[in-house]
Design a protein around this motif. Sequence first.
Motif, mmCIF file in Angstrom:
data_model
loop_
_atom_site.group_PDB
_atom_site.id
_atom_site.type_symbol
_atom_site.label_atom_id
_atom_site.label_comp_id
_atom_site.label_asym_id
_atom_site.label_seq_id
_atom_site.Cartn_x
_atom_site.Cartn_y
_atom_site.Cartn_z
ATOM 1 N N GLY A 64 -10.105 -54.471 74.655
ATOM 2 C CA GLY A 64 -11.465 -54.901 74.572
ATOM 3 C C GLY A 64 -12.343 -54.578 75.942
ATOM 4 O O GLY A 64 -13.537 -55.232 76.054
ATOM 5 N N VAL A 65 -11.656 -53.966 76.784
ATOM 6 C CA VAL A 65 -12.057 -53.645 78.014
ATOM 7 C C VAL A 65 -13.440 -52.241 77.943
ATOM 8 O O VAL A 65 -14.090 -52.485 78.703
ATOM 9 C CB VAL A 65 -11.390 -53.458 79.247
ATOM 10 C CG1 VAL A 65 -11.901 -52.735 80.488
ATOM 11 C CG2 VAL A 65 -10.330 -54.746 79.474
ATOM 12 N N LEU A 66 -12.660 -51.593 77.163
ATOM 13 C CA LEU A 66 -13.691 -50.193 76.911
ATOM 14 C C LEU A 66 -13.876 -50.148 75.336
ATOM 15 O O LEU A 66 -13.108 -50.650 74.444
ATOM 16 C CB LEU A 66 -12.951 -49.065 77.587
ATOM 17 C CG LEU A 66 -12.746 -48.787 78.973
ATOM 18 C CD1 LEU A 66 -12.183 -47.648 79.096
ATOM 19 C CD2 LEU A 66 -14.044 -48.788 79.525
ATOM 20 N N GLU A 67 -14.999 -49.399 75.062
ATOM 21 C CA GLU A 67 -15.324 -49.167 73.593
ATOM 22 C C GLU A 67 -15.419 -47.636 73.720
ATOM 23 O O GLU A 67 -16.009 -47.248 74.296
ATOM 24 C CB GLU A 67 -16.600 -49.852 73.074
ATOM 25 C CG GLU A 67 -17.019 -49.480 71.644
ATOM 26 C CD GLU A 67 -18.276 -50.057 71.501
ATOM 27 O OE1 GLU A 67 -18.535 -49.938 70.071
ATOM 28 O OE2 GLU A 67 -19.160 -50.371 72.250
ATOM 29 N N ARG A 68 -14.484 -47.018 72.605
ATOM 30 C CA ARG A 68 -14.603 -45.674 72.271
ATOM 31 C C ARG A 68 -15.610 -45.517 71.311
ATOM 32 O O ARG A 68 -15.539 -45.808 70.400
ATOM 33 C CB ARG A 68 -12.969 -45.234 71.650
ATOM 34 C CG ARG A 68 -13.011 -43.932 71.384
ATOM 35 C CD ARG A 68 -11.696 -43.403 70.820
ATOM 36 N NE ARG A 68 -10.546 -43.713 71.842
ATOM 37 C CZ ARG A 68 -9.555 -44.661 71.342
ATOM 38 N NH1 ARG A 68 -9.536 -45.296 70.366
ATOM 39 N NH2 ARG A 68 -8.441 -44.778 72.477
ATOM 40 N N VAL A 69 -16.420 -44.429 71.658
ATOM 41 C CA VAL A 69 -17.581 -44.010 70.969
ATOM 42 C C VAL A 69 -17.804 -42.716 70.658
ATOM 43 O O VAL A 69 -17.648 -41.924 71.716
ATOM 44 C CB VAL A 69 -18.937 -44.702 71.644
ATOM 45 C CG1 VAL A 69 -20.151 -44.391 70.854
ATOM 46 C CG2 VAL A 69 -18.804 -46.020 71.871
ATOM 47 N N VAL A 70 -17.889 -42.133 69.515
ATOM 48 C CA VAL A 70 -18.150 -40.826 69.231
ATOM 49 C C VAL A 70 -19.453 -40.356 69.698
ATOM 50 O O VAL A 70 -20.342 -40.744 69.483
ATOM 51 C CB VAL A 70 -17.823 -40.619 67.685
ATOM 52 C CG1 VAL A 70 -18.333 -38.997 67.525
ATOM 53 C CG2 VAL A 70 -16.309 -40.803 67.123
ATOM 54 N N TYR A 71 -19.294 -39.165 70.586
ATOM 55 C CA TYR A 71 -20.469 -38.504 71.045
ATOM 56 C C TYR A 71 -20.570 -37.065 70.274
ATOM 57 O O TYR A 71 -21.699 -36.386 70.660
ATOM 58 C CB TYR A 71 -20.745 -38.414 72.597
ATOM 59 C CG TYR A 71 -19.728 -37.595 73.194
ATOM 60 C CD1 TYR A 71 -20.018 -36.258 73.425
ATOM 61 C CD2 TYR A 71 -18.216 -38.023 73.702
ATOM 62 C CE1 TYR A 71 -18.977 -35.323 74.045
ATOM 63 C CE2 TYR A 71 -17.606 -37.069 74.210
ATOM 64 C CZ TYR A 71 -18.108 -35.876 74.480
ATOM 65 O OH TYR A 71 -17.135 -35.003 75.111
ATOM 66 N N SER A 72 -19.586 -36.681 69.829
ATOM 67 C CA SER A 72 -19.751 -35.213 69.202
ATOM 68 C C SER A 72 -18.818 -35.153 68.090
ATOM 69 O O SER A 72 -17.671 -35.785 67.851
ATOM 70 C CB SER A 72 -19.134 -34.249 70.399
ATOM 71 O OG SER A 72 -19.126 -33.128 69.600
ATOM 72 N N ALA A 73 -19.406 -34.984 66.713
ATOM 73 C CA ALA A 73 -18.721 -34.775 65.534
ATOM 74 C C ALA A 73 -17.859 -33.553 65.395
ATOM 75 O O ALA A 73 -16.916 -33.611 64.790
ATOM 76 C CB ALA A 73 -19.711 -34.978 64.288
ATOM 77 N N ARG A 74 -18.150 -32.323 65.773
ATOM 78 C CA ARG A 74 -17.558 -31.093 65.845
ATOM 79 C C ARG A 74 -17.557 -30.345 67.064
ATOM 80 O O ARG A 74 -18.500 -30.042 67.542
ATOM 81 C CB ARG A 74 -18.370 -30.326 64.632
ATOM 82 C CG ARG A 74 -18.236 -30.776 63.375
ATOM 83 C CD ARG A 74 -18.961 -29.790 62.438
ATOM 84 N NE ARG A 74 -18.041 -29.650 61.261
ATOM 85 C CZ ARG A 74 -18.011 -28.676 60.414
ATOM 86 N NH1 ARG A 74 -18.613 -27.852 60.579
ATOM 87 N NH2 ARG A 74 -17.279 -28.527 59.380
ATOM 88 N N PRO A 75 -16.333 -30.530 67.472
ATOM 89 C CA PRO A 75 -15.236 -31.301 67.403
ATOM 90 C C PRO A 75 -15.624 -32.769 67.770
ATOM 91 O O PRO A 75 -16.245 -33.106 68.468
ATOM 92 C CB PRO A 75 -13.898 -30.580 68.154
ATOM 93 C CG PRO A 75 -14.775 -30.303 69.335
ATOM 94 C CD PRO A 75 -15.958 -29.759 69.011
ATOM 95 N N VAL A 76 -14.504 -33.506 67.128
ATOM 96 C CA VAL A 76 -14.702 -35.080 67.472
ATOM 97 C C VAL A 76 -14.421 -35.353 68.947
ATOM 98 O O VAL A 76 -13.286 -35.029 69.465
ATOM 99 C CB VAL A 76 -13.750 -35.818 66.454
ATOM 100 C CG1 VAL A 76 -14.102 -37.449 66.670
ATOM 101 C CG2 VAL A 76 -14.270 -35.948 65.029
#
Length: 160
Positions: A64-76
Amino acid sequence: MIRRTYDGQLCTIARALEVVGERWTLLIIRDALLGVTRFEGFRSTLGVPRNVLTDRLNLLVANGVLERVVYSARPVRHEYLLTAKGRGLAPVIVTLMEWGDEYFTDEAHGPPRRIVHEGCGGQAVSQLVCVRCGSPLGPLDMTVIPLPAPGAESDNSHSG
């Protein structure tokens, strides 16, 4: 990372070190506080091996120190953003930096960074302060006292 257990110790420092006590981890947090958010950004600034970076980022996300967030769907693709828990490490990083500046600065160049208050431009410093009277504290001004375990009756006969 070699995991150690501290079953016989009631020590939050030991527990915290399980998450942030490895060299690369603190440098990742430092860079995240400086605005680095992407895997390749961390690789570029740190020169850390890919597998080590992946392991450390996963550890920080899992805790819980960092959160992984998608910024590009293709490629992920993901970026790594500090959570409130991660931002809470800022005073630790600042204090460690000040200690390093005092004892490990390259005398020919001086400290590499200064932290300034955005409001007025003054230098920011970390400082221990008494919450009751507001006095600044040095190492000789403090005593560590054990607290009763949660749910245990308080015995004030041994205070101090």
